[in-house]
Structures are given as structure tokens and as C-alpha cells.
Design a protein around this motif. Structure first.
Motif, PDB file in Angstrom:
ATOM      1  N   ALA A   1     -45.924  -3.188 -43.969  1.00  0.00           N
ATOM      2  CA  ALA A   1     -46.765  -2.076 -43.496  1.00  0.00           C
ATOM      3  C   ALA A   1     -47.405  -2.417 -42.154  1.00  0.00           C
ATOM      4  O   ALA A   1     -47.546  -1.546 -41.280  1.00  0.00           O
ATOM      5  CB  ALA A   1     -47.832  -1.758 -44.536  1.00  0.00           C
ATOM      6  N   ARG A   2     -47.786  -3.695 -41.995  1.00  0.00           N
ATOM      7  CA  ARG A   2     -48.390  -4.095 -40.717  1.00  0.00           C
ATOM      8  C   ARG A   2     -47.393  -3.979 -39.567  1.00  0.00           C
ATOM      9  O   ARG A   2     -47.786  -3.820 -38.411  1.00  0.00           O
ATOM     10  CB  ARG A   2     -48.906  -5.529 -40.820  1.00  0.00           C
ATOM     11  CG  ARG A   2     -50.137  -5.669 -41.705  1.00  0.00           C
ATOM     12  CD  ARG A   2     -50.800  -7.023 -41.532  1.00  0.00           C
ATOM     13  NE  ARG A   2     -49.952  -8.117 -41.988  1.00  0.00           N
ATOM     14  CZ  ARG A   2     -49.962  -8.589 -43.235  1.00  0.00           C
ATOM     15  NH1 ARG A   2     -50.775  -8.050 -44.144  1.00  0.00           N
ATOM     16  NH2 ARG A   2     -49.178  -9.586 -43.580  1.00  0.00           N
ATOM     17  N   ASN A   3     -46.104  -4.054 -39.906  1.00  0.00           N
ATOM     18  CA  ASN A   3     -45.061  -3.923 -38.883  1.00  0.00           C
ATOM     19  C   ASN A   3     -44.516  -2.502 -38.785  1.00  0.00           C
ATOM     20  O   ASN A   3     -43.508  -2.269 -38.110  1.00  0.00           O
ATOM     21  CB  ASN A   3     -43.912  -4.888 -39.190  1.00  0.00           C
ATOM     22  CG  ASN A   3     -44.356  -6.337 -39.142  1.00  0.00           C
ATOM     23  OD1 ASN A   3     -45.255  -6.691 -38.376  1.00  0.00           O
ATOM     24  ND2 ASN A   3     -43.729  -7.178 -39.959  1.00  0.00           N
ATOM     25  N   GLY A   4     -45.160  -1.576 -39.509  1.00  0.00           N
ATOM     26  CA  GLY A   4     -44.732  -0.189 -39.456  1.00  0.00           C
ATOM     27  C   GLY A   4     -43.460   0.097 -40.224  1.00  0.00           C
ATOM     28  O   GLY A   4     -42.779   1.096 -39.953  1.00  0.00           O
ATOM     29  N   GLU A   5     -43.114  -0.741 -41.209  1.00  0.00           N
ATOM     30  CA  GLU A   5     -41.885  -0.559 -41.980  1.00  0.00           C
ATOM     31  C   GLU A   5     -42.199   0.092 -43.322  1.00  0.00           C
ATOM     32  O   GLU A   5     -43.298  -0.070 -43.866  1.00  0.00           O
ATOM     33  CB  GLU A   5     -41.204  -1.914 -42.206  1.00  0.00           C
ATOM     34  CG  GLU A   5     -40.763  -2.570 -40.903  1.00  0.00           C
ATOM     35  CD  GLU A   5     -40.273  -3.992 -41.124  1.00  0.00           C
ATOM     36  OE1 GLU A   5     -40.877  -4.690 -41.971  1.00  0.00           O
ATOM     37  OE2 GLU A   5     -39.308  -4.401 -40.464  1.00  0.00           O
ATOM     38  N   PRO A   6     -41.245   0.848 -43.895  1.00  0.00           N
ATOM     39  CA  PRO A   6     -41.511   1.589 -45.136  1.00  0.00           C
ATOM     40  C   PRO A   6     -41.660   0.659 -46.343  1.00  0.00           C
ATOM     41  O   PRO A   6     -41.192  -0.474 -46.355  1.00  0.00           O
ATOM     42  CB  PRO A   6     -40.275   2.480 -45.287  1.00  0.00           C
ATOM     43  CG  PRO A   6     -39.197   1.764 -44.540  1.00  0.00           C
ATOM     44  CD  PRO A   6     -39.874   1.097 -43.383  1.00  0.00           C
ATOM     45  N   GLU A   7     -42.294   1.194 -47.386  1.00  0.00           N
ATOM     46  CA  GLU A   7     -42.530   0.442 -48.615  1.00  0.00           C
ATOM     47  C   GLU A   7     -41.229   0.251 -49.389  1.00  0.00           C
ATOM     48  O   GLU A   7     -40.352   1.111 -49.401  1.00  0.00           O
ATOM     49  CB  GLU A   7     -43.539   1.197 -49.482  1.00  0.00           C
ATOM     50  CG  GLU A   7     -43.877   0.498 -50.783  1.00  0.00           C
ATOM     51  CD  GLU A   7     -44.799   1.322 -51.656  1.00  0.00           C
ATOM     52  OE1 GLU A   7     -45.781   0.766 -52.161  1.00  0.00           O
ATOM     53  OE2 GLU A   7     -44.524   2.527 -51.823  1.00  0.00           O
ATOM     54  N   VAL A   8     -41.115  -0.891 -50.050  1.00  0.00           N
ATOM     55  CA  VAL A   8     -39.965  -1.201 -50.900  1.00  0.00           C
ATOM     56  C   VAL A   8     -40.420  -1.093 -52.352  1.00  0.00           C
ATOM     57  O   VAL A   8     -41.466  -1.626 -52.730  1.00  0.00           O
ATOM     58  CB  VAL A   8     -39.430  -2.625 -50.627  1.00  0.00           C
ATOM     59  CG1 VAL A   8     -38.305  -2.974 -51.600  1.00  0.00           C
ATOM     60  CG2 VAL A   8     -38.952  -2.738 -49.193  1.00  0.00           C
ATOM     61  N   ARG A   9     -39.629  -0.381 -53.176  1.00  0.00           N
ATOM     62  CA  ARG A   9     -39.945  -0.251 -54.595  1.00  0.00           C
ATOM     63  C   ARG A   9     -38.812  -0.858 -55.421  1.00  0.00           C
ATOM     64  O   ARG A   9     -37.639  -0.754 -55.048  1.00  0.00           O
ATOM     65  CB  ARG A   9     -40.158   1.221 -54.969  1.00  0.00           C
ATOM     66  CG  ARG A   9     -41.419   1.816 -54.351  1.00  0.00           C
ATOM     67  CD  ARG A   9     -41.586   3.294 -54.677  1.00  0.00           C
ATOM     68  NE  ARG A   9     -40.528   4.094 -54.056  1.00  0.00           N
ATOM     69  CZ  ARG A   9     -39.568   4.706 -54.732  1.00  0.00           C
ATOM     70  NH1 ARG A   9     -39.527   4.624 -56.056  1.00  0.00           N
ATOM     71  NH2 ARG A   9     -38.656   5.426 -54.103  1.00  0.00           N
ATOM     72  N   THR A  10     -39.182  -1.472 -56.536  1.00  0.00           N
ATOM     73  CA  THR A  10     -38.191  -2.142 -57.384  1.00  0.00           C
ATOM     74  C   THR A  10     -38.430  -1.799 -58.849  1.00  0.00           C
ATOM     75  O   THR A  10     -39.499  -1.301 -59.224  1.00  0.00           O
ATOM     76  CB  THR A  10     -38.273  -3.678 -57.237  1.00  0.00           C
ATOM     77  OG1 THR A  10     -39.600  -4.097 -57.539  1.00  0.00           O
ATOM     78  CG2 THR A  10     -37.900  -4.121 -55.839  1.00  0.00           C
ATOM     79  N   GLY A  11     -37.419  -2.076 -59.667  1.00  0.00           N
ATOM     80  CA  GLY A  11     -37.528  -1.921 -61.112  1.00  0.00           C
ATOM     81  C   GLY A  11     -37.088  -3.196 -61.801  1.00  0.00           C
ATOM     82  O   GLY A  11     -36.258  -3.954 -61.274  1.00  0.00           O
ATOM     83  N   TYR A  12     -37.631  -3.432 -63.001  1.00  0.00           N
ATOM     84  CA  TYR A  12     -37.343  -4.661 -63.741  1.00  0.00           C
ATOM     85  C   TYR A  12     -37.071  -4.321 -65.204  1.00  0.00           C
ATOM     86  O   TYR A  12     -37.855  -3.603 -65.837  1.00  0.00           O
ATOM     87  CB  TYR A  12     -38.524  -5.637 -63.669  1.00  0.00           C
ATOM     88  CG  TYR A  12     -38.927  -5.967 -62.252  1.00  0.00           C
ATOM     89  CD1 TYR A  12     -38.377  -7.048 -61.587  1.00  0.00           C
ATOM     90  CD2 TYR A  12     -39.845  -5.163 -61.572  1.00  0.00           C
ATOM     91  CE1 TYR A  12     -38.736  -7.344 -60.278  1.00  0.00           C
ATOM     92  CE2 TYR A  12     -40.212  -5.444 -60.269  1.00  0.00           C
ATOM     93  CZ  TYR A  12     -39.652  -6.534 -59.622  1.00  0.00           C
ATOM     94  OH  TYR A  12     -40.005  -6.806 -58.327  1.00  0.00           O
ATOM     95  N   GLY A  13     -35.959  -4.829 -65.725  1.00  0.00           N
ATOM     96  CA  GLY A  13     -35.621  -4.668 -67.134  1.00  0.00           C
ATOM     97  C   GLY A  13     -35.503  -6.022 -67.796  1.00  0.00           C
ATOM     98  O   GLY A  13     -34.876  -6.935 -67.242  1.00  0.00           O
ATOM     99  N   VAL A  14     -36.095  -6.173 -68.980  1.00  0.00           N
ATOM    100  CA  VAL A  14     -36.101  -7.458 -69.685  1.00  0.00           C
ATOM    101  C   VAL A  14     -35.599  -7.240 -71.108  1.00  0.00           C
ATOM    102  O   VAL A  14     -36.097  -6.358 -71.819  1.00  0.00           O
ATOM    103  CB  VAL A  14     -37.520  -8.076 -69.710  1.00  0.00           C
ATOM    104  CG1 VAL A  14     -37.530  -9.350 -70.554  1.00  0.00           C
ATOM    105  CG2 VAL A  14     -38.004  -8.366 -68.296  1.00  0.00           C
ATOM    106  N   ASN A  15     -34.628  -8.064 -71.514  1.00  0.00           N
ATOM    107  CA  ASN A  15     -34.097  -7.977 -72.877  1.00  0.00           C
ATOM    108  C   ASN A  15     -33.770  -9.373 -73.376  1.00  0.00           C
ATOM    109  O   ASN A  15     -33.389 -10.253 -72.600  1.00  0.00           O
ATOM    110  CB  ASN A  15     -32.832  -7.110 -72.911  1.00  0.00           C
ATOM    111  CG  ASN A  15     -32.276  -6.978 -74.319  1.00  0.00           C
ATOM    112  OD1 ASN A  15     -33.034  -6.820 -75.278  1.00  0.00           O
ATOM    113  ND2 ASN A  15     -30.967  -7.054 -74.461  1.00  0.00           N
ATOM    114  N   THR A  16     -33.913  -9.562 -74.678  1.00  0.00           N
ATOM    115  CA  THR A  16     -33.592 -10.841 -75.320  1.00  0.00           C
ATOM    116  C   THR A  16     -32.450 -10.633 -76.296  1.00  0.00           C
ATOM    117  O   THR A  16     -32.438  -9.650 -77.041  1.00  0.00           O
ATOM    118  CB  THR A  16     -34.809 -11.401 -76.066  1.00  0.00           C
ATOM    119  OG1 THR A  16     -35.875 -11.612 -75.139  1.00  0.00           O
ATOM    120  CG2 THR A  16     -34.474 -12.725 -76.745  1.00  0.00           C
TER     121      THR A  16
END
Length: 685
Positions: A390-405
């Protein structure tokens, strides 16, 4: 005293035994036991000699632990010369067998030699013979020592290792041919020089302090001391030293065995660089899971089956992101992102199995809690990463996480030309499916019911039930949960407050009670507003009366096509389905967890009896398929015990608990009957 023995004593030859025995009458007769030392060189002066009357004594000229040089038997004497000359014995005398010894003290020996002159003459002869023999022995010993010294010098000079002797002042006093080959200097160029001349590095740069600091009882300084040195031709080398302190009489000096390890060090460093490079593609932790220590030991087909937790992570809308950037920019972005989040995996005991473009698949062999902690850590790391962007004027990155045993196959696939480490199993597929579902629910972290059960401390996390789905290829629906510890304090409080109502509403929706679900979702949305996408999704689903991811015959009971052809087994199955239907009214109409626990206990007993009946039939008919069949029965028992344990905790709503029981009771049994019980019935018909 036996005159016949006294008469055989060499120093008493020519003397009549009777008067001699009378003169020796006051001398004591001593008993000696095997191993007893009678005389030894350490005695300042023995002041007595012995005449052997019975038994046998051994005389050791070369040391008490060396083989005897000769033996003294009845009639022989020991110690007469040292007693006469008042000198220490020149040998060690030990009793060999039980013996009787006549002890003649020094004053008695002097008296009888004066009384019987023949004894003096005999002793003079013994002294002369002893001197001749001793002189010959000394000459022979000197020759042996000279020969041994020559042989030792030849061995020292021919060894490939360098050997140096360092005096207490740090000067080199000996320097072998091996040292000349290593350092390039001749012996006359080194002997007399300070050891620092050859080894200009600690501890030899401060040798005086180093040597003075040695403790008096410190004999070995150890091996593996590595020092740099410079050869005569200016080439820098690396040496490994074995240093030992030597003490001889009052002298101390240091011996150094020197080995040139320059080539070995360079080879090991090259090998380590290669291993480091390979570990970037196949981590050492992955090899450890395979039971290997080196990648060269891995062969195609090597693998292990074990239970592990899988974490799957992916960047949202990455395709659209990459289309507006050059390939170089895309690679730089991915590497920056991975640098930011990957340490959260390794710091919690995880192993990155592979990078799939912008996705990460990680394995956690110890605890499911580790995978959840890693995902939450990655979410925080992503927040810091986005702040920097954000300080460099770049867009936000969004991620997802899935956990299974679950149980998976970990191994190497490929051929001799190309191999890759990978994991295979339904547990991996479900983790990826959960990660994909995070887009729908706008929840960054989703975990499976198996992962939640595998956690040691699920109560330490904020977890709520959000869905039950039927993933492609799975026979059993999967329960899905959101972990929301990463949310702001305000949003965490809202979700904590609405969790009981929301979980009951979701369960009622999946059970077909859509209006009841809507009645509960209203207060949830009034509390959370637009802050809870899950509540909004279920309000729409309930309004549309859609039963997403659930079988069309969800509420069906026993059907004729489920028959196995085995009368007893079919009757037990019908009773189980009827009991499951009876539990519905109890769970949905009661909030008393004690009643629910007792009712499920009855269902558990009925299932147990049914399983025993099936297993008995298989045993009576050759055990065909018994082990695998029983393993599935055991899995059902374990899952049902987990449901009952959830009832005891009183944390979950009865509607949710009934949904768990219904999935287990209906879906599991329907699938089990089709794939296992009906084939069993056909075999036994």
C-alpha cells in the motif's frame, strides 16, 4: 627346617647342613599365597632374602605385568644380592603357587657369612656371575632399544601424517617427513622455530598462555582442531590436528599429528552446496518423512502412508493480476509473496511440499494445531505484506487457506530420468476444495471436521460450523468450519455472540427445516448486518429452499434396494434406520444434552451388535474380506464416539449434533451397505 633342602642351596654349597641349620634356627618360615608380591624394584632396600622351601615363586625382570623371566623352586634363593649389597631389587618377585619361604634378614646373612667363609666365597661367585649376566643383558637391551628407535623413526618418517614435537617454550624440536610433505619446509628450516611459524592461528599464536593453562592431569587435548596454515610455496591449506600432552619424568612436551584436509574440506563444501541447492527443490524435512537422509537414496516408488494435516493456500484473482503484468514482474511478485508467508509454515513444524504457481501446499506431520497456527500466521504476514504494498501504491493481495487432516501417500513419482516428491490422497483434494470455498464464504481460513478433531486444543481457537458438503469423489459429506481468530476484536465479538444461533440455523437448513432456519437467521443478521457473509448466504439459501451439497433422499429411511439377502442383518439395518429417525425428534425438540447422550448410547449399542453379527458370519464362512470390513466398522465406532464426545462438551447445538449423527447414521450406512454388506450377502447366499 629340612637339612636336605638347605644343602641344595647354591650359596650354601660346601657348608655342613646341621650347623648351618642351627645358625639359621631363628629365621622365620613364612607362608605366601599366589599373586603375593615378595620383592619389587620400588623397595628402597629389602633387608632380607628368601629361601624357597616349598611351592614356586616367579621372577619378573621386565615388569610385574610381563611374563616371568624365570621361576624359583625349593632350594632356590631370591633377593640375596640386593640384601648383601643393600640395594633395591632389580626384579619383581611374586608367589606363583602356595609356598613356604625361609626369610633370612640382612644381619643374619652377615653373621652366617662371617661364621662360614665358604658362604662368602659362594656369594662373591654369585656377584661375579650376576655382573656378567647383567652386563650382557644391558648390552642386549641397549641394542634392542637402538633397533626399536630406528624402527620407530622409520615408522614416524614414513607415515603420511605430519608429526611435530613442541617444547614448553613453543619451539619445534622434532619434525618428520610427513610434515615436510604437508608444509613444504625441510626439517632444518623448522626445528628450533616457534610452532607459530607453521601454524599462525590460535591457539598457537598464544602458545605460552595456552600451554600454561593446561591442567596437570590433562593428557589428551582432543582431535578435530582445525587450523589454517601457509605452505612454503605460499599456498594456503587447512589442517586438522590431534594434540596430546606427553609427560616423561620431569619433562612436558606436546605432540601434534597433522593431517592436510584441504581437498576433503573443498569436497565437503562442494557437496554441501549441492545438498543446499537440492534441498530447495526437495526439502530435508520431506526426505525425513520418507525415512531418507540424502536425496540420492530416493528411488521412484519410495513412499510411506501416514496421517498428516495438509494446508492449501492460493492467491485470489491471480490470473487477472498476472494478465496486466510482465512475466518478470509476476515472478518477482510471487517470490516476494512467498518470502513473506513461507517462514510461517516452517516455524510451526510444517514442510512446504510444493509451490503450484501462486499456490502453496504444505504438510504438517505432528499436529493439526500446527497447520492452523501456520495459516493464521500467514494471514498476519500477508497483512504486513499488503501494508508494504500500500505504501508503494500497489493493490491489496487476498488469499484463502484450506486445512484438512487424513491419511495420505507421501512418496516419489517419476522414473530414473525425472522424479518429483508428491503426496496423493483424498485428504489433499479436500484441503484444496476447502481453500476454494473460502471465496464463497469470504472467510480466509476453512478447516474440515477431521482437522478439528485432530487438534489437541480446538477450544483455544475461535471455530464455527459453516457448511456440510459432498465433495466430488467422496462417499461421505464433509463438515466445514471457519477459524476466525485473525479478525478484528469487534468482529470476533460479533461472531462469538451469533455463533450458537447461526450454527443451529445452518443445521436446520440442511435438515430441511428452512422456515425455522430463517427465524434464527433474522436475529443473526440484525446483530452482524453486512459483517457476516455466511449468515447472508444461508438466508438466501433458506429462502430458495435449496439443499446445496446434500443428497436428494436425505430424509429417506430404509429402502428395499438396501437388502443384503441376509435376514438377520437386514432386520438389524432396518432397526438402526428406525432408531435414527426416532433420534430426530429427540434432538430437535430437546436441549438436554444428558438425554441426547443416553439416546445415542442406545444407537451405539445397536450398531455394535449389528457389526458383531456381520463379523461372526464372515468368520463362519472363511473370513473373506473380514479385516477390511472390520476396519470400516471400527472407523464408524470412532466417528460415533466423537459425536457423543461433542454432546458431552455441551458446546454445540442439538440441531448441529443431530445433523452430525444423521450424516453418520444415514450416509455412512447407505454407503457401507452398498459397497460392503451387499457384496458380503452375495458371497454368503
Amino acid at each position: 627346617m629340612d637339612e636336605s633342602i638347605i644343602g641344595r642351596v647354591e650359596i650354601f654349597y660346601g657348608v655342613k647342613p646341621a650347623p648351618l641349620c642351627k645358625a639359621l634356627g631363628d629365621c622365620p618360615i613364612e607362608e605366601a599365597e599366589p599373586g603375593q608380591t615378595l620383592l619389587h624394584p620400588g623397595m628402597r632396600s629389602p633387608h632380607h632374602m628368601y629361601v624357597v622351601l616349598e611351592g614356586e615363586v616367579a621372577i619378573h625382570f621386565d615388569g610385574p605385568d610381563e611374563p616371568p623371566s624365570r621361576f624359583a623352586r625349593p632350594g632356590d634363593t631370591v633377593g640375596e644380592l640386593s640384601t648383601l649389597l643393600d640395594t633395591p631389587p632389580n626384579a619383581t618377585v611374586k608367589c606363583q603357587r602356595p609356598a613356604q619361604l625361609l626369610r633370612i634378614d640382612q644381619d643374619v646373612l652377615h653373621r652366617v657369612t662371617n661364621q662360614f667363609p665358604l658362604i662368602s666365597r659362594n656369594l662373591v661367585g654369585r656377584v661375579s656371575s650376576w655382573l656378567k649376566m647383567n652386563t650382557a643383558q644391558l648390552v642386549a637391551r641397549e641394542h634392542r632399544l637402538i633397533e626399536q628407535e630406528k624402527r620407530l623413526r622409520a615408522v614416524v618418517d614414513s607415515t603420511v601424517n605430519g608429526i611435530l614435537i613442541i617444547e614448553t617454550d613453543g619451539q619445534v624440536s622434532a619434525y618428520n617427513n610427513g610434515a615436510q610433505r604437508i608444509f613444504g619446509f625441510a626439517a632444518d628450516e623448522v626445528v628450533g622455530q616457534s610452532v607459530e611459524f607453521l601454524l599462525p592461528s590460535p591457539p598457537f599464536t598464544n602458545f605460552d598462555d595456552y600451554f600454561r593453562a593446561l591442567k596437570p592431569d590433562h593428557l589428551a587435548l582432543g582431535e578435530g582442531l582445525v587450523c589454517s596454515a601457509v605452505r612454503k610455496d605460499g599456498v594456503r591449506i587447512l589442517t586438522e590436528l590431534l594434540a596430546s600432552e606427553v609427560r616423561y619424568q620431569d619433562n612436558r612436551f606436546l605432540t601434534l599429528v597433522v593431517n592436510d584436509i584441504t581437498r576433503r574440506f573443498e569436497a565437503e563444501r562442494a557437496e554441501q552446496r549441492l545438498r543446499d541447492a537440492m534441498s530447495r527443490y526437495v526439502p530435508d524435512a520431506f526426505l525425513a518423512l520418507l525415512g531418507k537422509t540424502n536425496i540420492i537414496d530416493v528411488r521412484p516408488g519410495d513412499g510411506v502412508v501416514r496421517e498428516m494435516t495438509v494446508l492449501f493456500s492460493d492467491i485470489r484473482d491471480f490470473t487477472a493480476f498476472s494478465e496486466t503484468r510482465s512475466p518478470q514482474e509476476v515472478f518477482e511478485f510471487i517470490n516476494d509473496y512467498l518470502d513473506a508467508v513461507e517462514p510461517e509454515v516452517t516455524s510451526t513444524g510444517g514442510v512446504v511440499d510444493k509451490y503450484i504457481g501462486d499456490a502453496i501446499m504444505a504438510l504438517f506431520p505432528q499436529q493439526a494445531d500446527d497447520a492452523v497456527a501456520a495459516a493464521l500466521g500467514m494471514i498476519k504476514a500477508l497483512s504486513r505484506f499488503n501494508a508494504r504494498r500500500a505504501r508503494n501504491g500497489e493493490p491489496e493481495v487476498r488469499t484463502g487457506y484450506g486445512v484438512n487432516t487424513g491419511t495420505l501417500m507421501l512418496g516419489a513419482v517419476g522414473n530414473r530420468e525425472r522424479m518429483d516428491g508428491t503426496v496423493i490422497g483424498d485428504a489433499v483434494n479436500l484441503a484444496a476444495r476447502l481453500e476454494g470455498m473460502t471465496k464463497l464464504y469470504k472467510a480466509p481460513l476453512l478447516i474440515s471436521h477431521d482437522a478439528m478433531l485432530a487438534m489437541r486444543k480446538p477450544e483455544a481457537r475461535r471455530i464455527r460450523f459453516v457448511d456440510v458438503v459432498a465433495p466430488k469423489g467422496r462417499s461421505m459429506p464433509a463438515f466445514v468450519y471457519e477459524v476466525y481468530d485473525h479478525e478484528s476484536a469487534e468482529l470476533r465479538a460479533l461472531k462469538d455472540e451469533t455463533r450458537p444461533l447461526l450454527e443451529r440455523a445452518i443445521a436446520l437448513h440442511h435438515l430441511g427445516a428452512h422456515q425455522q432456519a430463517l427465524n434464527l437467521l433474522g436475529p443473526c443478521l440484525a446483530c452482524s448486518g453486512d459483517e457476516d457473509p455466511v449468515a447472508q448466504i444461508y438466508r438466501q439459501r433458506a429462502m430458495d429452499a435449496r439443499r446445496e451439497a446434500m443428497p436428494a433422499d436425505w430424509d429417506a429411511g430404509w429402502r428395499d434396494e438396501m437388502a443384503t439377502g441376509l435376514t438377520e442383518i437386514d432386520a438389524r439395518h432396518q432397526a438402526l434406520f428406525a432408531e435414527a429417525q426416532r433420534l430426530r425428534a429427540l434432538f430437535l425438540g430437546s436441549s438436554e444434552h444428558d438425554d441426547l447422550f443416553g439416546a445415542t448410547g442406545t444407537f451405539e449399542d445397536m450398531a455394535h451388535d449389528c457389526f458383531l453379527a456381520e463379523e461372526l458370519l464372515m468368520r463362519q464362512n472363511g473370513n473373506v474380506g473380514l479385516d477390511e470390513h472390520k476396519a470400516r466398522h471400527d472407523a464408524f465406532r470412532r466417528d460415533l464416539s466423537n459425536v457423543r464426545r461433542e454432546i458431552v462438551t455441551r458446546v454445540r447445538d442439538p440441531a448441529y449434533l443431530y445433523l452430525r449423527l444423521k450424516v453418520l447414521a444415514y450416509d455412512w450406512f447407505a454407503n457401507h451397505i452398498h459397497h460392503w454388506d451387499q457384496p458380503m450377502g452375495r458371497r454368503l447366499a
